[in-house]
Every structure is written in C-alpha cells, then in structure tokens.
Design a protein around this motif. Sequence first.
Motif, PDB file in Angstrom:
ATOM      1  N   ALA A 179     -25.543 -43.113 119.080  1.00 54.12           N
ATOM      2  CA  ALA A 179     -24.555 -44.117 118.660  1.00 54.12           C
ATOM      3  C   ALA A 179     -25.171 -45.113 117.689  1.00 54.12           C
ATOM      4  O   ALA A 179     -24.560 -45.484 116.680  1.00 54.12           O
ATOM      5  N   ILE A 180     -26.384 -45.574 117.977  1.00 57.06           N
ATOM      6  CA  ILE A 180     -27.055 -46.539 117.101  1.00 57.06           C
ATOM      7  C   ILE A 180     -27.352 -45.915 115.746  1.00 57.06           C
ATOM      8  O   ILE A 180     -27.186 -46.549 114.697  1.00 57.06           O
ATOM      9  N   THR A 181     -27.779 -44.664 115.754  1.00 57.77           N
ATOM     10  CA  THR A 181     -28.054 -43.966 114.493  1.00 57.77           C
ATOM     11  C   THR A 181     -26.788 -43.825 113.660  1.00 57.77           C
ATOM     12  O   THR A 181     -26.804 -44.021 112.440  1.00 57.77           O
ATOM     13  N   MET A 182     -25.675 -43.489 114.321  1.00 54.57           N
ATOM     14  CA  MET A 182     -24.408 -43.369 113.614  1.00 54.57           C
ATOM     15  C   MET A 182     -23.968 -44.712 113.033  1.00 54.57           C
ATOM     16  O   MET A 182     -23.483 -44.788 111.898  1.00 54.57           O
ATOM     17  N   LEU A 183     -24.141 -45.776 113.785  1.00 55.23           N
ATOM     18  CA  LEU A 183     -23.770 -47.112 113.299  1.00 55.23           C
ATOM     19  C   LEU A 183     -24.614 -47.498 112.094  1.00 55.23           C
ATOM     20  O   LEU A 183     -24.104 -48.069 111.125  1.00 55.23           O
ATOM     21  N   ILE A 207     -30.023 -54.226 120.935  1.00 51.45           N
ATOM     22  CA  ILE A 207     -29.332 -53.264 121.790  1.00 51.45           C
ATOM     23  C   ILE A 207     -30.262 -52.102 122.118  1.00 51.45           C
ATOM     24  O   ILE A 207     -30.348 -51.649 123.261  1.00 51.45           O
ATOM     25  N   ALA A 208     -30.961 -51.601 121.087  1.00 50.61           N
ATOM     26  CA  ALA A 208     -31.904 -50.492 121.302  1.00 50.61           C
ATOM     27  C   ALA A 208     -32.979 -50.869 122.310  1.00 50.61           C
ATOM     28  O   ALA A 208     -33.398 -50.063 123.147  1.00 50.61           O
ATOM     29  N   ASN A 209     -33.431 -52.105 122.253  1.00 51.75           N
ATOM     30  CA  ASN A 209     -34.468 -52.577 123.164  1.00 51.75           C
ATOM     31  C   ASN A 209     -33.994 -52.570 124.605  1.00 51.75           C
ATOM     32  O   ASN A 209     -34.764 -52.233 125.535  1.00 51.75           O
TER      33      ASN A 209
END
Length: 214
Positions: A179-183, A207-209
């Motif tokens: 999801a983070i990669t897509m964002l 968020i990733a952290n």
Amino acid sequence: MEKRGDDKILLRAKTAASTDKSQLSAEYFDDYNKSKALQQSQQLLLVERSDRIRSLENMITTAFGQPKFYTQGDTIMSDISGINIEGSSNVSGIAGNNSIANLGTISGNVSIALNELPDATDADKPGIKELLSQLQDAIIQSTYLPEEEKAEALEQVKALAEAGKTPQESTKQKTAKTAITMLKGIFSGLPAIASLVEAGNKLLPAIANLFSLG
C-alpha cells in the motif's frame, strides 16, 4: 524510438492487424498540427496530463516489481498480469474492480476502518489511526490529484487501516508495504509544491515505522 540527427526522432508504433493505418496516420498528423498551434497555456495543460500518465506508469511498474501476489486486507490478489491498452483511454487486465466508486463512499469506508483502530495513548505522539486520518484528509483535499487516483489512494489508506489492527503480523506488514509503495507511486506524479507531496513525505515514513518496515 530512434534519434535522427540533433533534433529529430523516428517514432514507430505497433498497431493491431485490423487497424486502418492510413486513417491512423491522418489522425496523428491532424492532432500533431493542432498541438503546434496551441497557446502556451494550453500546451502546459498537455504537459500536466502527461505527468498524470507518467504517474500511472509508475504505479503499474511498481505493482509489477512486487511479488506475484499481495494481500489487500484479508483478500489475496494473485498473478497481476496481462495489461491491455485499447485506443487512448481503456486499460484492462489490472486486478480489481474496473469501476471507480463514488469518492464519498470510499472515504466513508476508510473512516469506518479507521474508527476500528485504537486511539493513540500519547497525545503528543500520533498513532496509526491519527496518521492515516491525516493522510486521508490530505488526499481528499488535494487539488492536483484526479478523482480516479484519489479513489485508488483512499483504497490504499483503507488497506493500511485494516492492516493496522495487527501491524506486527507478517502478512499485514506485506499489505502495508504494498500500500505504501502504491501511494508513493501515485504521489510521484504530483508537482513538488502540492501539499499532498509534503504530507506524504512526512506521513508515509512514520506509518512505515509503525509497521516495523524501517
């Protein structure tokens, strides 16, 4: 595409066997001649549209760079392949529903998922619920992001919210990473002055952290 001389290129495009190449060529040069006559402001709009296309290309490239499966909430999507582009606007073969749901409905679903997360225990240190709420607001309020990409970005926020219930589970971490990669791919096509870019640069690492993604 081949370079010819200092200021010319040769561009070749593969067409379907049933295509009327004469008609296609005539349409191309008609559009080309019209674009040369455009005012500077209109040309800038075309440049902005090209940026949107590059953003979509980044999203697709990112998706194909991931493993052959990924998790979206509790659903496993597999074998993302076979993208077909027809004409100038129809893209098929991408996993997921091709229709774009109403933004209000999608945002409402995100809010429901966020409300299921616990509040931060420290008022000075926002948790996953608070960070995702800020990201949701930034996406909705963005004036640069097209409606289709807003819908896709909100779907990724929803996936993060659902994964945030058990952020240390390996499957949820994979969901969060995707999801983070897509964002990041969606935001990469925005101008540097966009407030959403600033929000993404601040919120996504935090968020990733929380998912221990480093």
